[in-house]
Design an enzyme around this catalytic site. Structure first.
Site, PDB file in Angstrom:
ATOM      1  N   HIS A  35     -28.662  12.504  -7.348  1.00 38.23           N
ATOM      2  CA  HIS A  35     -28.489  13.007  -5.981  1.00 38.23           C
ATOM      3  C   HIS A  35     -29.033  14.430  -5.878  1.00 38.23           C
ATOM      4  O   HIS A  35     -28.313  15.392  -6.135  1.00 38.23           O
ATOM      5  CB  HIS A  35     -27.007  12.989  -5.599  1.00 38.23           C
ATOM      6  CG  HIS A  35     -26.384  11.631  -5.685  1.00 38.23           C
ATOM      7  ND1 HIS A  35     -26.014  11.060  -6.880  1.00 38.23           N
ATOM      8  CD2 HIS A  35     -26.060  10.726  -4.707  1.00 38.23           C
ATOM      9  CE1 HIS A  35     -25.484   9.862  -6.646  1.00 38.23           C
ATOM     10  NE2 HIS A  35     -25.501   9.643  -5.345  1.00 38.23           N
ATOM     11  N   HIS A 265     -30.264  12.158  -0.027  1.00 33.61           N
ATOM     12  CA  HIS A 265     -28.945  12.107  -0.668  1.00 33.61           C
ATOM     13  C   HIS A 265     -28.984  11.589  -2.097  1.00 33.61           C
ATOM     14  O   HIS A 265     -28.577  12.298  -3.019  1.00 33.61           O
ATOM     15  CB  HIS A 265     -27.993  11.242   0.153  1.00 33.61           C
ATOM     16  CG  HIS A 265     -26.684  10.974  -0.520  1.00 33.61           C
ATOM     17  ND1 HIS A 265     -25.677  11.919  -0.587  1.00 33.61           N
ATOM     18  CD2 HIS A 265     -26.224   9.880  -1.191  1.00 33.61           C
ATOM     19  CE1 HIS A 265     -24.658  11.412  -1.263  1.00 33.61           C
ATOM     20  NE2 HIS A 265     -24.964  10.180  -1.639  1.00 33.61           N
ATOM     21  N   GLU A 414       1.545  10.116  -0.704  1.00 29.67           N
ATOM     22  CA  GLU A 414       1.529   9.638  -2.086  1.00 29.67           C
ATOM     23  C   GLU A 414       0.226   9.983  -2.799  1.00 29.67           C
ATOM     24  O   GLU A 414       0.230  10.399  -3.966  1.00 29.67           O
ATOM     25  CB  GLU A 414       1.748   8.116  -2.127  1.00 29.67           C
ATOM     26  CG  GLU A 414       3.126   7.675  -1.661  1.00 29.67           C
ATOM     27  CD  GLU A 414       3.206   7.445  -0.156  1.00 29.67           C
ATOM     28  OE1 GLU A 414       4.272   7.025   0.326  1.00 29.67           O
ATOM     29  OE2 GLU A 414       2.184   7.695   0.535  1.00 29.67           O
ATOM     30  N   HIS A 476       8.096  -3.911   0.555  1.00 32.60           N
ATOM     31  CA  HIS A 476       8.507  -2.864  -0.373  1.00 32.60           C
ATOM     32  C   HIS A 476       8.788  -3.376  -1.784  1.00 32.60           C
ATOM     33  O   HIS A 476       9.060  -2.582  -2.681  1.00 32.60           O
ATOM     34  CB  HIS A 476       9.761  -2.153   0.159  1.00 32.60           C
ATOM     35  CG  HIS A 476       9.492  -1.226   1.304  1.00 32.60           C
ATOM     36  ND1 HIS A 476       8.837  -1.626   2.443  1.00 32.60           N
ATOM     37  CD2 HIS A 476       9.777   0.095   1.479  1.00 32.60           C
ATOM     38  CE1 HIS A 476       8.739  -0.599   3.280  1.00 32.60           C
ATOM     39  NE2 HIS A 476       9.296   0.456   2.718  1.00 32.60           N
TER      40      HIS A 476
END
Length: 673
Positions: A35, A265, A414, A476
């Site tokens: 890149h 890129h 999280e 859950h």
């Protein structure tokens, strides 16, 4: 972009930055892979940062008080490798630059921590670097509060791209950083408006400056190709008590025929275009050759930090011997001497008293005795403190008003929590742990995988580990998550059956050097099964014989966590019928697999039928222990889950899904014929 004007206005700077650009371009060209566009666009920013602001010493890459530099846009790795080479990192030779992306080199396609000296964290998955850097900045704040500015006083700098800021983890990270007022965190945004598919506006119209400002950041902007403007922005950034975003307006693939195009890129420019670029840049040197005066300038940039590092060494040398010893210990990651004795004492107490506790509560009991003797621990939870049992009474809250606090309210973040904890470990001096429900390892997965890939001992306290959580239902209740965790190389998944095993798992997690740990803990109460105290850490063996057969051994029940209790009850049923049954507790499959053949054969000998018991899917590594290791398919069975769970009390769920002592005994009887 008028390259001629840039060269004329800042001729020396231009050539210094051009050295970075051409090393990147030539390395990508030689590898026929990579890149080039980002290094070409951000070379001016990197040149100013390293030459005028970054505190570092290539002769001491692990100096604890160095500034941290994180290349969150890890695809532009050649920018970092060029910087390391030019500033004098010994391992980063020109031959390593030439070997970019090749087998055995220290210049992989994306930066890898532990593989390349000078690389602070593994990046490439976009956004991870930003979030990891938040943890580094938090660690610096905590350690400065603990040891003082003479020991810790440095910045964390990040180069991030448009993609990093689009990733969801960036939202979690910038919100956490803003709330924590991390004034020594500075993010340099490569604002080139180009992604792989085209202009960023194809997919995103977010006003990033307003987003960061809304999250409590100072927001600045500069011309990413004007060294004076870049320098002024960095100087101003360091005056704020807030974290700072600097929007650096840049041009991807600067000066090339594919400038401001997605084509800049992720592909080599091609020999013809590289030749034209040399003319545009005024760079006459052949590939991988740096003119002496430019090489000397960069070498001097790298040498400046030596004096600062020596001053730091002198300051450390003036401290008391105990203080020096403690600083060395926490940065080396060693556990305090008292840890082993503390764990043994708790184990004995529990074996004597025999309480029935959820292992999440068992974990809290361990932390209550560990946190006071390990001041380097920083705990936290993703908005589940009362459920994860991760905060002990001695931990104050870590925030902008109390940097000596050792408990972080991460909020419902999280992924950001996991990455921040990685950053704390990488920074050094901190042993972080953080909690959520095991099912939400899905949300933390990207950072959890990087813990294992980097070899950093982050500790994940994952409670509510099965259908045993009950009424909250299948959304859950984790059934496949143990399998995912166990499938991750270089990670330990612990599923303890009682408080004694939980204490042993914590001891292993807190003394690990290069392996992260997932502690899968129950919501429901579990009896103490280890009533005979042993100083030895049996969990370190991964699996062991908990109860031996009384009659002739014809069956082996292998169980983890909350299902060990079921195995013990099934054994009683079978022994009453004269079927000798051994119970093996297997808190860590990974550690058992690491034992020698002799020990594994002793625990799992050939002959008896085997039944695995776990309230998860069989794909969680079970077939090795049931069918392999001297086992046979005709003599093996599994009692567990093959579907998602349901909403009901835990006891009803175990009955409905057939995870009972009676079902286990029936399985053994059927296998015995």
């Amino acid at each position: 972009m008028d390259i001629a004007s840039l060269r004329k206005k800042h001729p020396d700077h231009w050539m210094h930055a051009a050295a970075l650009r051409m090393l990147a371009v030539d390395a990508v060209e030689k590898a026929n892979s990579g890149h080039p566009g980002m290094p070409m666009g951000m070379a001016d920013v990197a040149t100013v940062l390293f030459s005028k602001h970054l505190k570092f010493d290539p002769k001491a890459p692990d100096w604890p008080d160095r500034d941290r530099f994180v290349l969150s846009a890890g695809h532009g790795s050649m920018l970092l490798y060029a910087l390391l080479h030019l500033t004098g990192y010994e391992a980063m030779t020109i031959d390593q630059i030439k070997a970019f992306r090749q087998w055995g080199s220290i210049t992989p396609g994306h930066p890898e921590y532990g593989h390349t000296p000078g690389v602070e964290t593994t990046t490439g998955p976009l956004g991870q670097g930003v979030a990891t850097a938040v943890g580094m900045a938090m660690a610096e704040e905590a350690l400065r509060a603990r040891f003082g500015r003479r020991v810790q006083d440095h910045y964390t700098y990040v180069i991030a791209g448009d993609g990093c800021l689009m990733e969801g983890i960036s939202h979690e990270a910038i919100g956490l950083a803003g709330k924590q007022k991390l004034g020594k965190l500075i993010v340099l945004w490569d604002n080139n408006n180009i992604s792989i598919d085209g202009e960023v506006t194809l997919s995103d119209i977010t006003d990033q400056r307003k987003r960061f400002a809304a999250a409590g950041w100072q927001v600045l902007a500069c011309d990413g190709h004007d060294p004076d403007d870049i320098d002024a922005a960095l100087t101003q950034a360091k005056t704020s008590k807030k974290p700072t975003l600097i929007a650096c307006k840049t041009h991807i693939g600067l000066g090339s025929v594919v400038q401001d195009s997605p084509k800049a890129h992720g592909a080599p420019l091609g020999a013809e275009n590289v030749a034209k670029l040399r003319e545009v840049y005024g760079w006459p040197s052949p590939p991988f050759e740096i003119p002496d005066e430019i090489a000397a300038w960069w070498a001097e940039v790298g040498a400046r930090g030596g004096a600062l590092r020596q001053e730091w060494d002198d300051r450390i040398g003036s401290l008391t011997t105990p203080r020096q010893t403690e600083i060395a210990r926490v940065f080396e990651g060693g556990a305090p001497r008292r840890l082993s004795a503390t764990i043994k004492a708790l184990k004995k107490q529990i074996s004597d008293e025999g309480p029935k506790l959820a292992t999440r509560k068992s974990s809290e009991l361990v932390l209550e005795v560990v946190n006071p003797i390990m001041p380097e621990t920083i705990g936290g939870s993703a908005d589940l403190t009362g459920s994860n049992n991760t905060r002990t009474a001695d931990l104050d809250i870590f925030d902008a008003s109390n940097r000596k606090g050792r408990y972080v309210h991460y909020g419902i973040r999280e992924h950001g929590m996991a990455a921040a904890m990685n950053g704390m470990v990488l920074h050094g001096g901190i042993r972080p742990y953080g909690g959520t429900f095991l099912v939400f390892t899905d949300y933390a997965r990207g950072a959890l995988r990087l813990s294992a890939l980097m070899g950093v001992p982050t500790v994940y306290v994952m409670t509510h580990d099965s259908i045993g959580l009950g009424e909250d239902g299948p959304t859950h209740q984790p059934v496949e998550h143990l399998a995912i965790c166990r499938a991750t190389p270089n990670s330990w998944t612990f599923r303890p059956c009682d408080t004694v095993e939980t204490a042993e798992a914590w001891e292993l997690a807190l003394t690990s050097d290069k392996t992260p740990s997932v502690l899968a803990l129950s919501r429901q109460g579990l009896p103490t099964l280890r009533r005979e105290h042993k100083n030895k850490n049996l969990t370190a063996q991964g699996a062991y014989v908990l109860l031996e057969a009384e009659a002739k051994r014809r069956a082996i029940l292998i169980a983890t966590g909350s299902e060990v209790e079921i195995a013990v009850a099934a054994r009683a049923l079978l022994e009453a019928e004269g079927i000798g049954t051994r119970v093996v507790s297997m808190p860590s499959m990974e550690l058992f697999a690491a034992q020698d053949e002799k020990y594994r054969r002793k625990v799992l000998p050939a002959g008896p039928v085997r039944v695995g018991i776990e309230a998860g899917v069989r794909d969680g590594g079970w077939d090795r222990w049931l069918l392999g290791e001297r086992g046979r398919e005709a003599k093996a069975g599994f009692v567990g889950m093959d579907s998602f769970g349901a909403s009901a009390p835990a006891s009803r769920l175990y009955e409905e899904f057939g995870i009972t002592a009676e079902a286990v005994a029936d399985k053994v009887r059927a296998l015995l014929g």
